[in-house]
Design a protein around this motif. Structure first.
Motif, PDB file in Angstrom:
ATOM      1  N   ARG A 134      -0.752  -0.467  -2.639  1.00  0.00           N
ATOM      2  CA  ARG A 134       0.107  -1.549  -3.125  1.00  0.00           C
ATOM      3  C   ARG A 134       0.487  -1.334  -4.580  1.00  0.00           C
ATOM      4  N   GLU A 135      -0.503  -0.964  -5.402  1.00  0.00           N
ATOM      5  CA  GLU A 135      -0.232  -0.772  -6.827  1.00  0.00           C
ATOM      6  C   GLU A 135       0.773   0.351  -7.069  1.00  0.00           C
ATOM      7  N   LYS A 136       0.612   1.455  -6.353  1.00  0.00           N
ATOM      8  CA  LYS A 136       1.444   2.627  -6.603  1.00  0.00           C
ATOM      9  C   LYS A 136       2.825   2.533  -5.974  1.00  0.00           C
ATOM     10  N   THR A 137       3.042   1.553  -5.092  1.00  0.00           N
ATOM     11  CA  THR A 137       4.368   1.391  -4.504  1.00  0.00           C
ATOM     12  C   THR A 137       5.086   0.154  -5.042  1.00  0.00           C
ATOM     13  N   THR A 183       9.316   4.451  -4.841  1.00  0.00           N
ATOM     14  CA  THR A 183       8.181   5.089  -4.172  1.00  0.00           C
ATOM     15  C   THR A 183       8.022   4.516  -2.767  1.00  0.00           C
ATOM     16  N   PHE A 184       7.217   5.174  -1.963  1.00  0.00           N
ATOM     17  CA  PHE A 184       6.998   4.699  -0.597  1.00  0.00           C
ATOM     18  C   PHE A 184       5.620   5.141  -0.099  1.00  0.00           C
ATOM     19  N   PRO A 185       5.015   4.354   0.795  1.00  0.00           N
ATOM     20  CA  PRO A 185       3.772   4.774   1.458  1.00  0.00           C
ATOM     21  C   PRO A 185       4.114   5.661   2.645  1.00  0.00           C
ATOM     22  N   ALA A 244      -0.829   8.487   1.781  1.00  0.00           N
ATOM     23  CA  ALA A 244      -0.265   9.082   0.573  1.00  0.00           C
ATOM     24  C   ALA A 244       0.846   8.187   0.052  1.00  0.00           C
ATOM     25  N   VAL A 245       1.201   8.371  -1.205  1.00  0.00           N
ATOM     26  CA  VAL A 245       2.359   7.699  -1.785  1.00  0.00           C
ATOM     27  C   VAL A 245       3.356   8.789  -2.169  1.00  0.00           C
ATOM     28  N   GLY A 246       4.635   8.538  -1.877  1.00  0.00           N
ATOM     29  CA  GLY A 246       5.649   9.561  -2.082  1.00  0.00           C
ATOM     30  C   GLY A 246       6.823   9.090  -2.930  1.00  0.00           C
TER      31      GLY A 246
END
Length: 373
Positions: free
Chosen positions: A306-309, A314-316, A364-366
């Motif tokens: 959640r934090e990184k997207t 960005t996307f999970p 992963a986060v992309g």
């Protein structure tokens, strides 16, 4: 619209990832170094040539006894310094859970482990695995955005208008309907508009390279069951570590869709939206399960996701072995009375002797970054 768009697809792993190759290294092809927490992968032929005839016979006799016997003799030879450097193909770090499994194995234990795909430079993440995850999200997106219901009539899929009684259902099939490979292929062809003509598949316009080599890490993969019924079921495998970063060259040939060479466009910006929508939905579903059974490592992964997207660019995404049927199929939008729509009772985890203490696999986060020039 440009006929050829080029991007760098960047991935950061938030949980371990394993991609299967169909291969397995048997117990007589590696030896652990418990003090250094690493494993030496051996060339058995080179090892045999380096041993005396007596030691060759002892080695082959132990190997014939089974995986435990093979490990016993290899550890003995390693402690005595009888394994020459030329017999060691490569050395990999290993988790404590992996090493403990080897130490505690019984005669009946299966001690083979599954490797990652390898190039001459080392293990890599195949572009085909990532592209499959992109495709699943796009299937979901096109189906939901279409606003219709896809109904299985016999062995044929047909779209029909969505009625008020359908609610959030986008796929209609009877609880007794069997959906095999043929039906799945027909489903994709109908949703993406190419029917049975694979040459018109929109994803022919999406090109993705393999990643550059990264470091592998030997791990233990277990299966969490709420009542502990599968705690003894395990798999030894090479994974990519949490925090590993990968880069892929992503090309989109928009001219194929513009000139009707394929059945439809897959605009990269819209693909990012599809990934955020679909894998965000999967993560929410998985997080509820983790909260119910207090899977602490899993909850940390979903929190990071959640934090990184937060950034809309960005996307999970979920890739590789152990991703689960929610990430690989559209099970979460099937009719609620269909068996495939039921929440799975088990989850694969990695890195712990107790499956409840492990990490979920594949997250992963992309980000898609336009390439200059």
């Amino acid at each position: 619209m440009s006929f050829l768009e080029a991007y760098t697809l960047e991935l950061e792993l938030l949980s371990p990832v394993h991609v299967g190759t169909g291969e397995a290294y048997p117990a007589y092809a590696y030896v652990p170094d418990f003090e250094r927490k690493q494993v030496h992968l051996l060339d058995p032929s080179a090892l045999l040539l380096a041993l005396t005839p007596e030691r060759q016979k002892a080695f082959l006799r132990k190997v014939a006894e089974g995986p435990k016997g093979a490990q016993d003799i290899l550890r003995h030879l390693y402690r005595e310094g009888q394994i020459p450097q030329e017999a060691i193909r490569r050395t990999l770090p290993a988790s404590q859970a992996f090493l403990s499994t080897i130490q505690e194995a019984t005669e009946e234990a299966t001690l083979e482990y599954r490797p990652l795909p390898y190039s001459p430079l080392g293990p890599y993440l195949p572009g085909s695995s990532v592209k499959g995850a992109l495709r699943t999200a796009w299937l979901y997106w096109k189906l939901v955005q279409g606003g219709k219901v896809l109904e299985l009539q016999g062995k044929t899929w047909r779209f029909r208008p969505k009625g008020t009684q359908d609610g959030q259902t986008f796929i209609s099939l009877s609880p007794k309907a069997r959906v095999g490979l043929q039906e799945n292929q027909a489903f994709e062809g109908e949703v993406l508009g190419y029917g049975r003509n694979l040459y018109r598949d929109p994803f022919r316009a999406v090109r993705l390279t393999d990643s550059e080599p990264a470091e592998g890490f030997l791990n233990r993969i277990g299966i969490f069951h709420p009542r502990g019924k599968m705690d003894g079921t395990l798999l030894l495998a090479e994974t990519f570590r949490i925090g590993s970063r990968f880069r892929f060259l992503f090309r989109y040939q928009g001219g194929l869709a513009a000139n009707k060479g394929v059945a439809g466009a897959v605009p990269p910006g819209e693909l990012v939206q599809a990934l955020r929508e679909y894998y965000g939905y999967v993560a929410e579903w998985e997080e509820k399960y983790a909260e119910e059974y207090r899977l602490e490592k899993a909850l940390k992964v979903y929190e990071q996701l959640r934090e990184k997207t937060q950034d809309p660019q960005t996307f999970p995404i979920r890739i590789g072995f152990g991703s689960g049927r929610l990430a690989l199929r559209l099970a979460l939008i099937l009719p609620q009375d269909h068996p495939e729509a039921q929440d799975p009772t088990t989850r694969k985890t990695a890195g712990a002797r107790k499956p409840k203490d492990g990490y979920p696999l594949g997250w992963a986060v992309g980000r898609l970054v336009p390439r200059k020039g």
